[in-house]
Write a protein that holds these residues in place. Structure first.
Motif: not given
Length: 375
Positions: A218-234
């Motif tokens: 799977w790929n992170s679709i949220h650039p610069l997101t660090t929460h949950q290894r980039g899966f979901r920001p917030g």
């Protein structure tokens, strides 16, 4: 009030409320903070990931929390498609999926991706052969729901997943209606990812999860997101997550017991409706393909909306289908499997049971349904 709309949402259990309150008092820090309080919250997160991973038969690094089932569906599909689109420009789903799933595939169509929508058969089930026939060499993703929210019919996802596994085609399954009610693991469904939700199993609203099988790309679709290894920001809602997992663990410890109880309640309710005789249609599948807690009904000469409004006057809560589609003027697509005309489809209404539903409540409801139908 008699609440018979548990397929839409469930009330929080007392234990989930207790867990939520305790976690708010103790684990309020951000899981990403580097101080001691943040470390405590991060440890709770790891515990919750491990416990959920154990329930669905995967590793804890494959567990990601979301704001609910709809977001879980969307994030799972987006991240899977992003990672696997190199394998082709074709995807498959069914026409009876949850709106969040259908919305994702409609967006793909707008971007030029070819989408095959497999129709449910006359028994309300997606045909395994139809999915296989729709497969192409450039199919990169398939998503089929586990249990239909309007009818409670269990789809043949294990057989579909098993075939797709042999072809190394990525398979996602929406398990929002099935998790916590029947056995749901990534292994027994042969799925690469599943989506689940808290408020369907007596946990708080605003929490869900995506569970990936080991080695799923799977790929992170949220650039610069660090929460949950980039899966979901917030920032994660740890009290909500803790209460969600508490509910999941509790239900899984009573899975067979609850299932047996639900079948007994279902049959008791249907027996109480026998005076309606030939006017009553029960929208269902054979027992091995049916979730007992969802009862789809139709009464000749009575519109579903009228039945809902009439029962509401007696403080009885039912529905005419998925709450996510309640504002639509047209009936759900799965109604095409059971009714020939729109007039017939509009007679449909749904009664969905919960663990707190009593035989007395069902008897009273059946009595009122008969009374309304005969007036």
């Amino acid at each position: 009030m008699i609440y018979l709309d548990h397929a839409a949402t469930t009330p929080m259990s007392d234990q989930a409320k207790k867990t939520w309150l305790e976690a708010n008092d103790i684990f309020y820090a951000n899981t990403s903070s580097l101080h001691e309080a943040g470390t405590h919250s991060a440890k709770l997160l790891m515990t919750c990931q491990y416990q959920l991973a154990t329930l669905v038969d995967t590793k804890e690094d494959g567990i990601f929390f979301t704001s609910g089932g709809s977001e879980a569906n969307i994030l799972a599909l987006e991240s899977l498609f992003s990672a696997n689109r190199k394998n082709g420009n074709h995807v498959i789903t069914s026409d009876i999926e949850h709106p969040s799933v259908l919305s994702f595939f409609k967006r793909l169509e707008a971007l030029g991706v070819e989408v095959s929508y497999v129709k449910a058969k006359q028994n309300g089930r997606v045909c395994v052969t139809s999915v296989i026939k729709a497969l192409r060499s450039d199919t990169c993703l398939v998503s089929i729901q586990h249990v239909n929210s309007e009818t409670g019919i269990i789809q043949p996802v294990a057989k579909i997943g098993e075939y797709l596994k042999e072809r190394s085609t990525v398979f996602h399954c929406d398990c929002v209606q099935s998790f916590g009610k029947i056995s749901v693991t990534l292994n027994n469904l042969h799925a690469d990812a599943i989506s689940i939700s808290s408020h369907k199993i007596y946990g708080p609203k605003g929490v869900g999860a995506v569970c990936f099988a080991p080695n799923t790309l799977w790929n992170s679709i949220h650039p610069l997101t660090t929460h949950q290894r980039g899966f979901r920001p917030g920032t994660l809602d740890m009290p909500g997550i803790a209460a969600f997992i508490n509910s999941a663990l509790d239900l899984h410890s009573h899975l067979e017991e609850n299932l047996t109880d639900s079948w007994e309640k279902r049959q008791h309710f249907l027996n109480a409706l026998l005076p309606l005789k030939d006017r009553l249609s029960i929208i269902c599948a054979p027992e091995e393909h049916q979730l007992p807690t969802i009862i789809g009904l139709s009464i000749e000469g009575v519109q579903g909306d009228y039945m809902l409004a009439s029962l509401d006057r007696y403080h009885i809560c039912i529905s005419t289908g998925s709450a996510c589609q309640s504002k639509k003027a047209t009936p759900p697509a799965i109604m095409d499997s059971f009714f020939k005309t729109e007039v017939e489809q509009l007679r449909f209404f749904r009664v969905s049971l919960g663990i707190s539903t009593t035989f007395e409540e069902l008897e009273f409801t059946a009595k009122k349904i008969i009374q309304i139908a005969e007036n």
